[in-house]
Every structure is written in C-alpha cells, then in structure tokens.
Scaffold this active site. Structure first.
Site, PDB file in Angstrom:
ATOM      1  N   GLU A 175      19.956  25.807  31.208  1.00 28.52           N
ATOM      2  CA  GLU A 175      19.461  24.699  30.380  1.00 28.52           C
ATOM      3  C   GLU A 175      20.561  24.103  29.497  1.00 28.52           C
ATOM      4  OE1 GLU A 175      16.197  25.598  27.709  1.00 28.52           O
ATOM      5  OE2 GLU A 175      16.013  23.508  27.109  1.00 28.52           O
ATOM      6  N   LYS A 217      17.451  23.179  34.115  1.00 26.53           N
ATOM      7  CA  LYS A 217      16.522  22.601  33.132  1.00 26.53           C
ATOM      8  C   LYS A 217      17.268  21.591  32.269  1.00 26.53           C
ATOM      9  CE  LYS A 217      13.406  23.905  29.363  1.00 26.53           C
ATOM     10  NZ  LYS A 217      12.341  24.797  28.956  1.00 26.53           N
TER      11      LYS A 217
HETATM   12  P1  13P Z   1      10.624  21.280  24.692  1.00 27.37           P
HETATM   13  O1  13P Z   1       9.892  20.891  25.959  1.00 27.37           O
HETATM   14  O2  13P Z   1       9.746  21.315  23.492  1.00 27.37           O
HETATM   15  O3  13P Z   1      11.899  20.493  24.509  1.00 27.37           O
HETATM   16  O4  13P Z   1      11.051  22.797  24.852  1.00 27.37           O
HETATM   17  C1  13P Z   1      11.598  23.195  26.041  1.00 27.37           C
HETATM   18  C2  13P Z   1      12.533  24.294  25.789  1.00 27.37           C
HETATM   19  O5  13P Z   1      12.389  25.353  26.332  1.00 27.37           O
HETATM   20  C3  13P Z   1      13.657  24.051  24.884  1.00 27.37           C
HETATM   21  O6  13P Z   1      14.597  25.054  25.016  1.00 27.37           O
END
Ligand code: 13P
Length: 336
Positions: A175, A217
């Site tokens: 991510e 992600k």
């Molecule tokens: P949000 O969808 O609230 O941005 O959170 C996703 C997430 O895992 C952030 O690290």
C-alpha cells in the site's frame, strides 16, 4: 498457480473486496471520539464483532485486515476473531507495519517502520490464522514532495516487508498511499503516483518478490482536496487506469483501492466507473476503511445495542461496493 496467487484471488475475485478494519488504537480512538463513544478495548471489539458477523460478509467481503489488538481478542462465546472471519468465507489479514515516522533528513515526510523483528511477528500472526498482511507507505504532494528520498526509502521498506511476508506463506498487500491533502491537480497526482508505483515495483523485483502473490493497494487518481477544479468519475477512472497501466506489471493479479478520505458514495461511484472502463487484466476492487464503515459507525454510536440496524447499514455499503467492483452499481440502487 502458486499458493500465494490462490490466496490473493480468493480475497478479490467475484466482486469481493477487503474490509480494512485495522485502525490502530490511536486512529480508532479518533473515530470513536467523533461519535462520542468511549474508546475501550470492549467497545472497539463490540463494533468490529457486529461488522464481522453481518450477512454482508458472505457475499461481499473476501478479506478483513485486523489490528494486533483485534486479532488477539476472543468473543464472549469463546470464539477467536480470525475464526469468526473465516466462518463467513473471508480471509483474515493483519496490519504489520508499526506506523509512519518522520523521515530523517526530510522531516516533513514519513517513513513507515516495522521491519525489526518482523519475521518473528509474522510467524505468530500465521499461527493465529492470518493469511495476508498490510503495510502502508504514505507520501504527501507539495511542490518539493514526495522527495526522491521518501519515494526510494518507502519502496525499499515495502519490498523488504513483502519478501518476508511471502517467505512466511502469506500475501502482502503493498500500500503506497499518495495522500489527497493539498491543492494539486489530478494530473500532478497522476505524475507523482506513477513515480511512486514504478519505484515500488523496481524494489519489489530487486527483492525477488513473486508479483503474482501480492495485492496492490493504491490511491485513485484524484485532484487534491483543496483543488478548485473538480473532475468527473469518468475522468478519475481514465486517469487511474492510465496510471496503473503504465506503472504496474501484468503479473499482479489485483488492485484493491483505498478510499483515502473520499465519501462513501464518491469511493463507490469512482470504483464503478473504473470497472466499466477497465481495459487491463487486473481485477479492480476495494479495500476500504472509512468508505465501508462510516455510516455504520454513526448508526451504532446512537444505540450500541441495536446490532440489526448497524448490520443493515454495513450490509448495504458492502453490497454497493461489490456491485461497483463489477461495474454494476448505479445511484438508483443506492437509494432502493
Ligand atoms: P481508507 O479506505 O479509510 O483510506 O482506509 C484504508 C486503509 O487501510 C488505509 O491504510
């Protein structure tokens, strides 16, 4: 097909997405404070148990990301949280980074920590039932940022994390989140996000990470939240697809977007149009925190004993997101 690829596909196939319920205690306390609920371990568990045992889990949620506190919690019935999640057909996952800290020599930027002792912690999480993990790198956009230093050090950490996670038999969610804070345009977001993603894949390849056994992600390509020029979902989708096509290798099975501060409806509509226009081989789904939980949390805070209304609210949101992950959502369905 490798075992890791199978796990990744189980999480994201058939319109299923990921429930990101891995808020750290600090973040969860902010969320609970905002709706006037005390942030105790019991209350945090109670809200999450309601979500994890709702009907919407079965058809919509392929994976749930947990925080360390939650994966270790036990319900009054004696059931463990990972078992509750598995019983709905979803895969339990765990956030393994220890948070973003100021980056030395570029103190306005962040570097995500958590590599020390990670191999040992991963063993423990695997034994608790986790089969995938999450690590979030975070980048802000200004005229000078993200710097080469932030791009390169976060990519390095994401790659070392991913290699260790795959060694332990789990799927890493990679991510790299380029934040939407600021007045930058969507085109700047596209340029910076491409740079960030390309560096991540350069490092993942160097560290010999099996790209068919990860889930990416990323953020969608959006104008900054203070940018005057708003753009349509159609434009968001085309820019997002352009960015991912040029920056993500084909072996990656799927992309699960974060919601990043978009409203529930924006995050749903943008995902829907991305799927309508999807001209890639990637599965495109959601890994939402706020955009799956916001309404449910508000309803629950009004009457924490009213499990049914809270679950109905969550079920609806999960169903809308799953329709969007197949390009089948519409605003009419939203109000039905
Ligand atoms: P949000 O969808 O609230 O941005 O959170 C996703 C997430 O895992 C952030 O690290």
């Amino acid at each position: 097909m490798s075992e890791l690829n199978k796990i990744a596909l189980k999480i994201i196939s058939n319109g299923k997405g990921i429930l990101a319920a891995d808020e750290s205690n600090g973040t969860m306390t902010k969320r609970l404070d905002a709706v006037n609920v005390n942030s105790t371990p019991e209350n945090r568990l109670s809200f999450r148990e309601i979500l994890f045992s709702s009907e919407g889990m079965k058809d919509c949620i392929g994976g749930v990301i947990l925080y360390d506190e939650t994966i270790n919690q036990t319900l009054d019935s004696g059931k463990k949280i990972p078992d509750l999640i598995s019983s709905s057909g979803a895969v339990p996952g765990i956030k393994v980074d220890t948070g973003a800290k100021n980056l030395a020599n570029s103190l306005e930027e962040k570097i995500t920590e958590g590599l020390d002792g990670l191999r040992e912690r991963l063993k423990k999480y695997y034994n608790l039932g986790a089969r995938f993990t999450k690590w979030r790198g975070v980048y802000s956009i200004t005229e000078k940022y993200p710097s080469k230093l932030a791009i390169s050090s976060n990519a390095h950490a994401l790659a070392r994390y991913s290699a260790l996670v795959q060694e332990s038999g789990m799927v890493p969610i990679v991510e790299p989140e380029v934040l939407m804070d600021g007045d930058h345009s969507a085109d700047i977001c596209l340029k910076k996000t491409s740079e960030v993603l390309k560096k991540c894949f350069e490092e993942l390849t160097l560290h010999k990470v099996d790209l068919s056994g990860i889930i990416l992600k990323p953020n969608m390509i959006l104008p900054g939240n203070l940018c005057k020029k708003k753009i349509s979902s159609e434009e968001v989708s085309l820019k997002t697809l352009e960015c991912l096509k040029e920056s993500v290798p084909n072996e990656v099975p799927g992309i699960a977007f974060l919601s990043g501060g978009q409203s529930e409806i924006e995050a749903t509509e943008n995902l829907n149009v991305i799927n309508k226009n999807n001209n890639t081989n990637f599965i495109m789904t959601y890994s939402y925190g706020r955009a799956l939980q916001q309404s449910a949390l508000k309803i629950w805070s009004k009457d924490t004993k009213d499990t049914k209304t809270t679950q109905n609210t969550f079920n609806h949101r999960a169903k809308m997101c799953t329709l969007a992950a197949q390009g089948k959502w519409s605003s009419e369905l939203e109000n039905k």
